[in-house]
Scaffold this motif. Sequence first.
Motif, mmCIF file in Angstrom:
data_model
loop_
_atom_site.group_PDB
_atom_site.id
_atom_site.type_symbol
_atom_site.label_atom_id
_atom_site.label_comp_id
_atom_site.label_asym_id
_atom_site.label_seq_id
_atom_site.Cartn_x
_atom_site.Cartn_y
_atom_site.Cartn_z
ATOM 1 N N UNK A 1 0.851 -1.186 0.000
ATOM 2 C CA UNK A 1 0.000 0.000 0.000
ATOM 3 C C UNK A 1 0.891 1.241 0.000
ATOM 4 N N UNK A 2 0.580 2.147 -0.906
ATOM 5 C CA UNK A 2 1.290 3.427 -0.953
ATOM 6 C C UNK A 2 0.347 4.492 -0.411
ATOM 7 N N UNK A 3 0.452 4.725 0.871
ATOM 8 C CA UNK A 3 -0.485 5.634 1.525
ATOM 9 C C UNK A 3 0.069 7.054 1.555
ATOM 10 N N UNK A 4 -0.851 7.984 1.478
ATOM 11 C CA UNK A 4 -0.537 9.405 1.614
ATOM 12 C C UNK A 4 -1.598 9.998 2.531
ATOM 13 N N UNK A 5 -1.166 10.493 3.647
ATOM 14 C CA UNK A 5 -2.083 11.138 4.585
ATOM 15 C C UNK A 5 -1.802 12.632 4.565
ATOM 16 N N UNK A 6 -2.744 13.355 4.063
ATOM 17 C CA UNK A 6 -2.597 14.792 4.040
ATOM 18 C C UNK A 6 -2.851 15.336 5.438
ATOM 19 N N UNK A 7 -2.117 16.353 5.839
ATOM 20 C CA UNK A 7 -2.357 16.917 7.166
ATOM 21 C C UNK A 7 -3.752 17.519 7.244
ATOM 22 N N UNK A 8 -4.304 17.471 8.435
ATOM 23 C CA UNK A 8 -5.642 18.014 8.636
ATOM 24 C C UNK A 8 -5.598 19.517 8.436
ATOM 25 N N UNK A 9 -6.347 19.997 7.457
ATOM 26 C CA UNK A 9 -6.365 21.419 7.129
ATOM 27 C C UNK A 9 -7.563 22.073 7.807
ATOM 28 N N UNK A 10 -7.287 22.707 8.909
ATOM 29 C CA UNK A 10 -8.372 23.380 9.624
ATOM 30 C C UNK A 10 -8.240 24.894 9.503
ATOM 31 N N UNK A 11 -7.693 25.326 8.357
ATOM 32 C CA UNK A 11 -7.546 26.758 8.104
ATOM 33 C C UNK A 11 -8.908 27.430 7.970
ATOM 34 N N UNK A 12 -9.860 26.737 7.371
ATOM 35 C CA UNK A 12 -11.200 27.310 7.205
ATOM 36 C C UNK A 12 -11.847 27.507 8.572
ATOM 37 N N UNK A 13 -11.676 26.526 9.442
ATOM 38 C CA UNK A 13 -12.241 26.629 10.787
ATOM 39 C C UNK A 13 -11.569 27.763 11.549
ATOM 40 N N UNK A 14 -10.246 27.855 11.433
ATOM 41 C CA UNK A 14 -9.521 28.929 12.105
ATOM 42 C C UNK A 14 -9.944 30.299 11.572
ATOM 43 N N UNK A 15 -10.211 30.367 10.262
ATOM 44 C CA UNK A 15 -10.666 31.621 9.660
ATOM 45 C C UNK A 15 -12.017 32.033 10.251
ATOM 46 N N UNK A 16 -12.904 31.070 10.423
ATOM 47 C CA UNK A 16 -14.219 31.362 11.021
ATOM 48 C C UNK A 16 -14.076 31.802 12.475
ATOM 49 N N UNK A 17 -13.200 31.150 13.208
ATOM 50 C CA UNK A 17 -12.991 31.523 14.611
ATOM 51 C C UNK A 17 -12.378 32.910 14.694
ATOM 52 N N UNK A 18 -11.452 33.219 13.790
ATOM 53 C CA UNK A 18 -10.868 34.563 13.765
ATOM 54 C C UNK A 18 -11.933 35.619 13.479
ATOM 55 N N UNK A 19 -12.862 35.305 12.576
ATOM 56 C CA UNK A 19 -13.924 36.276 12.288
ATOM 57 C C UNK A 19 -14.834 36.454 13.503
ATOM 58 N N UNK A 20 -15.072 35.375 14.264
ATOM 59 C CA UNK A 20 -15.854 35.505 15.502
ATOM 60 C C UNK A 20 -15.119 36.374 16.521
ATOM 61 N N UNK A 21 -13.811 36.159 16.645
ATOM 62 C CA UNK A 21 -13.021 36.983 17.569
ATOM 63 C C UNK A 21 -13.005 38.448 17.130
ATOM 64 N N UNK A 22 -12.943 38.667 15.824
ATOM 65 C CA UNK A 22 -12.985 40.038 15.318
ATOM 66 C C UNK A 22 -14.319 40.703 15.627
ATOM 67 N N UNK A 23 -15.395 39.939 15.555
ATOM 68 C CA UNK A 23 -16.705 40.518 15.867
ATOM 69 C C UNK A 23 -16.779 40.917 17.335
ATOM 70 N N UNK A 24 -16.146 40.154 18.215
ATOM 71 C CA UNK A 24 -16.097 40.521 19.634
ATOM 72 C C UNK A 24 -15.289 41.803 19.805
ATOM 73 N N UNK A 25 -14.157 41.890 19.116
ATOM 74 C CA UNK A 25 -13.327 43.098 19.202
ATOM 75 C C UNK A 25 -14.073 44.322 18.660
ATOM 76 N N UNK A 26 -14.811 44.137 17.568
ATOM 77 C CA UNK A 26 -15.604 45.241 17.029
ATOM 78 C C UNK A 26 -16.674 45.671 18.025
ATOM 79 N N UNK A 27 -17.260 44.700 18.714
ATOM 80 C CA UNK A 27 -18.252 45.015 19.742
ATOM 81 C C UNK A 27 -17.646 45.851 20.853
ATOM 82 N N UNK A 28 -16.455 45.479 21.313
ATOM 83 C CA UNK A 28 -15.772 46.267 22.343
ATOM 84 C C UNK A 28 -15.442 47.669 21.835
ATOM 85 N N UNK A 29 -15.029 47.762 20.570
ATOM 86 C CA UNK A 29 -14.720 49.063 19.982
ATOM 87 C C UNK A 29 -15.970 49.929 19.913
#
Length: 124
Positions: free
Chosen positions: A67-95
């Motif tokens: 078997x020639x296996x290839x395991x790509x690393x888990x790409x959670x950049x999209x999830x991190x992008x969504x979490x960053x946008x949630x954090x930005x919304x909190x910062x905007x609220x404080x502003x």
Amino acid sequence: MLEDKSSEIKMLQTAIKREIVQCYKEKRTTVMNKIFDMESNPRTYTYLLKKHVYFTRLDKSIIGINVHEVFFPFDHAVIEERINSLNESVEKGYTHLENYRTAIEDLFEEEEKIANLFDVVGGL
């Protein structure tokens, strides 16, 4: 409410690491163990080949599996992008809250200045 939202975001991040990333690692380990088993014991999987052979004289057997296996690393950049946008919304609220607070303070300062002007005029 912003503090509650911020704590919920942190709990979401923890849940993502615990559930999604850990599940990915467990599933990858399961697949790797199955691959190791298939490569170590190829003859036990001969029944899979025999399901597709219709003639008895064409009896086939498996002597090796590679078997020639290839395991790509888990790409959670999209999830991190969504979490960053949630954090930005909190910062905007404080502003926004800070801007409202300073605007109200400025309004009261102007009102106090006007009241002082009436005191000065009334004292003449």
